[in-house]
Motif scaffolding. Structure first.
Motif, PDB file in Angstrom:
ATOM      1  N   SER A 247       0.824  -1.204   0.000  1.00 30.62           N
ATOM      2  CA  SER A 247       0.000   0.000   0.000  1.00 30.62           C
ATOM      3  C   SER A 247       0.862   1.259   0.000  1.00 30.62           C
ATOM      4  O   SER A 247       0.421   2.321   0.435  1.00 30.62           O
ATOM      5  N   LEU A 248       2.081   1.150  -0.507  1.00 27.57           N
ATOM      6  CA  LEU A 248       2.994   2.290  -0.538  1.00 27.57           C
ATOM      7  C   LEU A 248       2.474   3.380  -1.464  1.00 27.57           C
ATOM      8  O   LEU A 248       1.872   3.092  -2.512  1.00 27.57           O
ATOM      9  N   ASP A 249       2.711   4.627  -1.096  1.00 23.03           N
ATOM     10  CA  ASP A 249       2.272   5.782  -1.871  1.00 23.03           C
ATOM     11  C   ASP A 249       2.898   5.720  -3.267  1.00 23.03           C
ATOM     12  O   ASP A 249       4.120   5.770  -3.414  1.00 23.03           O
ATOM     13  N   PRO A 250       2.090   5.620  -4.334  1.00 19.43           N
ATOM     14  CA  PRO A 250       2.653   5.510  -5.685  1.00 19.43           C
ATOM     15  C   PRO A 250       3.326   6.792  -6.166  1.00 19.43           C
ATOM     16  O   PRO A 250       4.050   6.766  -7.170  1.00 19.43           O
ATOM     17  N   ASP A 251       3.096   7.900  -5.468  1.00 17.74           N
ATOM     18  CA  ASP A 251       3.726   9.163  -5.861  1.00 17.74           C
ATOM     19  C   ASP A 251       5.100   9.354  -5.232  1.00 17.74           C
ATOM     20  O   ASP A 251       5.740  10.391  -5.433  1.00 17.74           O
ATOM     21  N   VAL A 252       5.543   8.381  -4.454  1.00 18.46           N
ATOM     22  CA  VAL A 252       6.853   8.431  -3.809  1.00 18.46           C
ATOM     23  C   VAL A 252       7.701   7.282  -4.329  1.00 18.46           C
ATOM     24  O   VAL A 252       7.205   6.165  -4.505  1.00 18.46           O
ATOM     25  N   ARG A 253       8.980   7.550  -4.582  1.00 21.38           N
ATOM     26  CA  ARG A 253       9.920   6.485  -4.920  1.00 21.38           C
ATOM     27  C   ARG A 253      10.487   5.936  -3.611  1.00 21.38           C
ATOM     28  O   ARG A 253      11.172   6.649  -2.880  1.00 21.38           O
TER      29      ARG A 253
END
Length: 409
Positions: A26-32
């Motif tokens: 569920s990691l933020d897709p806007d963050v690498r």
């Protein structure tokens, strides 16, 4: 490893249904997310199990907590099987630092004795050693291990500061700030020969190394399940393998205090133990989806590629194309040197981490050793080559500018 191997990105891993591996998190897709090694990341499947357990706990706490020790005992069996250690040697603790604190509070350390640590140690664990020494009127001796020390050199560096007054040796299995291994097997054999207790900090090890304790002689070993094992936070192990384990007690006194080790650690009051209880679900998710051998291979190959791509980008700025030699490297953790002026201290490294996250949208680890700054690259199954290519193309030039600003001051 050939140049072709380094410059060829491994094929991204997929979930069983063909979706990208990252969709299992569920990691933020806007963050690498390039820093799995610090806090880990929990698969959605394990999050769901933990949430079900929390709901069960809240529906009837009076039934939940008396039954908790039996559940914890079953988890210990699963985790011991994963680490290939006897279940009677393994206790569950909230994190590796907590396990080290258990050792510091219970080990029979002589008054006026010495504790040996290294300059690669994790800060919180080293701080615990300092507190123990102060309580007993003793001292801490720090072994300087050169970053590029091979196995023989690292062993000699540690043992050179072990003496007649040494009452405890504390070394890292895999170092946090420098992403390298230490020769814990050799240190363990020599410490056992001399009758000196040894604590091995294996915080990064579970899931990253196969059978990590197979050839290791030590009195105490601690490891986090929430890092490369991807368990929820609050899940870690303390393995005790000598007679000293009978004197180990949890930091919280509770109703299991009269039970033998490790059973007494299964009952610690009203702690939320759902992270530990959901840990086997995370381990099974990785195993059932890809298998741990395939995951370790992927992390190594992606680490090779990431180190090459990011290192080449920095070399384009600094003219120094030499890879960082850490002596005993680790598959999924790599160091790349930063330009001068960046992360020269731990506090500067932490500030750089926060600035990169805030301004560049990248979660990365920055470390400092001997006044030199590094970016520590981590890899896991949800990472792909594109993550590190992005860092090389978008972040490295900005870091170069920040370096120029820092050196002008």
């Amino acid at each position: 490893m050939t140049e072709t191997d380094l410059t060829t990105a491994p094929r991204p891993l997929l979930l069983a249904d063909g979706r990208p591996a990252a969709e299992g998190w569920s990691l933020d897709p806007d963050v690498r997310h390039l820093n799995h090694g610090s806090f880990g990341a929990v698969p959605v499947a394990a999050q769901a199990v933990q949430e079900e357990l929390r709901e069960e706990m809240e529906r009837n706490p009076v039934v939940w907590f008396p039954g908790l020790p039996a559940r914890m005992s079953r988890v210990r069996t699963d985790v011991a099987r994963f680490l290939d250690v006897p279940v009677g040697d393994l206790a569950l603790v909230p994190n590796a630092s907590g396990g080290a604190s258990v050792v510091y509070h219970n080990v029979p350390f002589p008054a006026g004795g010495e504790i040996v640590v290294t300059d690669h140690g994790y800060g919180a664990v080293t701080m615990g050693a300092l507190r123990l020494a102060r309580r007993r009127g003793g001292t801490v001796r720090t072994a300087h291990v050169p970053l590029d020390a091979d196995e023989d050199e690292a062993f000699a560096a540690v043992m050179s500061v072990v003496g007649d007054r040494t009452g405890l040796v504390v070394v890292d299995h895999i170092t946090s700030p420098t992403a390298r291994r230490l020769p814990v097997e050799r240190i363990g054999r020599e410490a056992r020969r001399r009758g000196i207790p040894l604590l091995v900090d294996g915080a990064h090890v579970p899931g990253l190394l196969e059978n990590p304790l197979r050839d290791l002689e030590c009195d105490f070993w601690v490891g986090n399940l929430h890092k490369f094992g991807c368990a929820p936070r609050g899940a870690a192990v303390l393995v005790a393998r000598s007679a000293l384990r009978d004197g180990l007690y949890p930091l919280i006194d509770s109703w299991g205090a009269e039970d033998p080790f490790p059973d007494r650690f299964d009952s610690q009051g009203t702690l939320d133990a759902t992270g530990c209880l959901a840990a086997p679900a995370a381990l099974r998710f990785i195993e059932d989806t890809w298998g741990w051998p395939a995951v370790r291979t992927y992390m190594r190959e992606l680490g090779d590629y990431a180190e090459h791509v990011v290192g080449a980008a920095f070399a384009g700025l600094t003219g120094d194309d030499r890879p960082v030699d850490v002596g005993m490297p680790v598959d999924a953790l790599r160091l790349v040197r930063l330009p001068d002026g960046l992360a020269t201290t731990r506090l500067e490294a932490d500030a750089l981490r926060d600035r990169v996250a805030r301004e560049l949208g990248v979660a990365a680890a920055f470390t400092s050793f001997d006044g030199v700054g590094y970016v520590r690259l981590s890899t896991h199954v949800y990472n792909t080559a594109a993550d590190y290519e992005y860092f090389a193309e978008r972040c490295v030039p900005v870091l170069g500018d920040w370096s120029l600003d820092a050196t002008r001051v």
